[in-house]
Design an enzyme around this catalytic site. Structure first.
Site, PDB file in Angstrom:
ATOM      1  N   ASP A  10      -9.972   1.002 -23.765  1.00 12.48           N
ATOM      2  CA  ASP A  10     -10.326   0.781 -22.507  1.00 12.48           C
ATOM      3  C   ASP A  10      -9.979   2.189 -21.788  1.00 12.48           C
ATOM      4  O   ASP A  10      -9.378   2.926 -21.991  1.00 12.48           O
ATOM      5  CB  ASP A  10      -9.094  -0.023 -21.666  1.00 12.48           C
ATOM      6  CG  ASP A  10      -9.361  -1.551 -22.323  1.00 12.48           C
ATOM      7  OD1 ASP A  10     -10.522  -1.818 -22.812  1.00 12.48           O
ATOM      8  OD2 ASP A  10      -8.585  -2.240 -22.136  1.00 12.48           O
ATOM      9  N   PRO A  16       0.850  -1.182  -0.042  1.00 15.87           N
ATOM     10  CA  PRO A  16      -0.058  -0.127  -0.003  1.00 15.87           C
ATOM     11  C   PRO A  16       0.693   1.299  -0.023  1.00 15.87           C
ATOM     12  O   PRO A  16       0.468   2.390  -0.230  1.00 15.87           O
ATOM     13  CB  PRO A  16      -0.650  -0.165   1.239  1.00 15.87           C
ATOM     14  CG  PRO A  16      -0.203  -1.217   1.983  1.00 15.87           C
ATOM     15  CD  PRO A  16       0.576  -2.069   1.227  1.00 15.87           C
TER      16      PRO A  16
END
Length: 273
Positions: free
Chosen positions: A176, A92
């Site tokens: 995308d 993280p």
């Protein structure tokens, strides 16, 4: 591409046997190896963690199993002919994972993942292997998981679908969300398929028109609409040069315009007295 994953839960990687990734493995486009870190421990309890120096809660993954395992994984890879390893550390505290980074990793021939548990891996392990290969510390979001295996699945799927021949249509990823180029800072708009009417809901007429330039413009406008609504931060940080005249007209309709710094942002509503 060769992909090695070192983990204490190899079974967590079973999803890599299904869908596009599983098919890529079956065709030999993706060579995946899962390694159980506990096989490189040297005590009867297969210990992979210990208490942190300096005190504090939680446990830290030990240097010895990781070092011994990575040495063997690298030796095995080199022996099989693999070259150019990159260490990918899901954490993280890493660099945000993005489509741009997925493209960058898809161009690497060999990824070695180190999903951690507990409070993470002793920092010396990362520093040691950073002297031998590029290291990517990568975060898939601003939250904390119990371990990094889920991040490995996310990153692998995003990367694998970009490998040549994995998607049935090589152009499928060009439109995308976040795709490099025109969609770099945009979310893809809504999509539709048959039947043309469902429960009283029709698809937009433009999609039935056969007018390709109008359809492309509609899709671009819908991408701008969705991005300003769901991810305004993407529009705010986009270079204004990326917006053509039609983009600017649509942004104006959506209540956006150029700010003093040149970037686009939501315009304050004008209240008549």
């Amino acid at each position: 591409m060769r992909l090695d994953v070192v983990t204490i839960f190899p079974e967590y990687l079973e999803p890599l046997n299904v869908s596009l990734v599983g098919k890529a493995r079956a065709r030999g486009q993706l060579d995946v190896h899962a390694h159980d870190l506990r096989q490189w421990t040297h005590d009867r309890h297969n210990t992979v963690d210990d208490t942190p120096y300096g005190g504090g809660p939680g446990m830290v993954m030990k240097t010895e199993p990781w070092g011994d395992c990575l040495d063997d994984v690298l030796a095995e890879g080199y022996e099989s002919g693999a070259q150019g390893p990159v260490l990918v550390v899901p954490t993280p505290s890493g660099r945000p994972f993005s489509q741009e980074l997925a493209v960058e990793l898809s161009e690497r021939p060999w990824l070695v993942f180190t999903p951690a548990r507990y409070e993470g891996i002793d920092r010396r392990v990362i520093d040691e292997y950073a002297t031998r290969m590029p290291v990517y510390e990568v975060s898939i979001g601003d939250y904390v998981l119990a371990g990094g295996e889920a991040a490995v699945l996310v990153i692998t799927e995003a990367v694998a679908r970009l490998l040549p021949g994995v998607l049935g249509n090589a152009a499928s990823h060009e439109d995308d969300s976040f795709a490099p180029g025109a969609m770099a800072n945009l979310l893809e708009g809504p999509v539709y398929t048959k039947p043309p009417e469902w429960r009283g809901r029709d698809i937009p007429d433009v999609l039935l028109s056969g007018h390709h330039s109008k359809i492309a413009r509609w899709r671009r406008d819908e991408a701008l609409r969705r991005t300003t609504r769901n991810r305004p931060d993407l529009i705010e940080r986009t270079d204004p040069k990326a917006f053509d005249k039609k983009d600017r007209e649509m942004l104006s309709i959506l209540g956006w315009g150029p700010r003093p710094d040149g970037r686009f942002g939501p315009m304050p509503e004008i209240v008549e007295e």
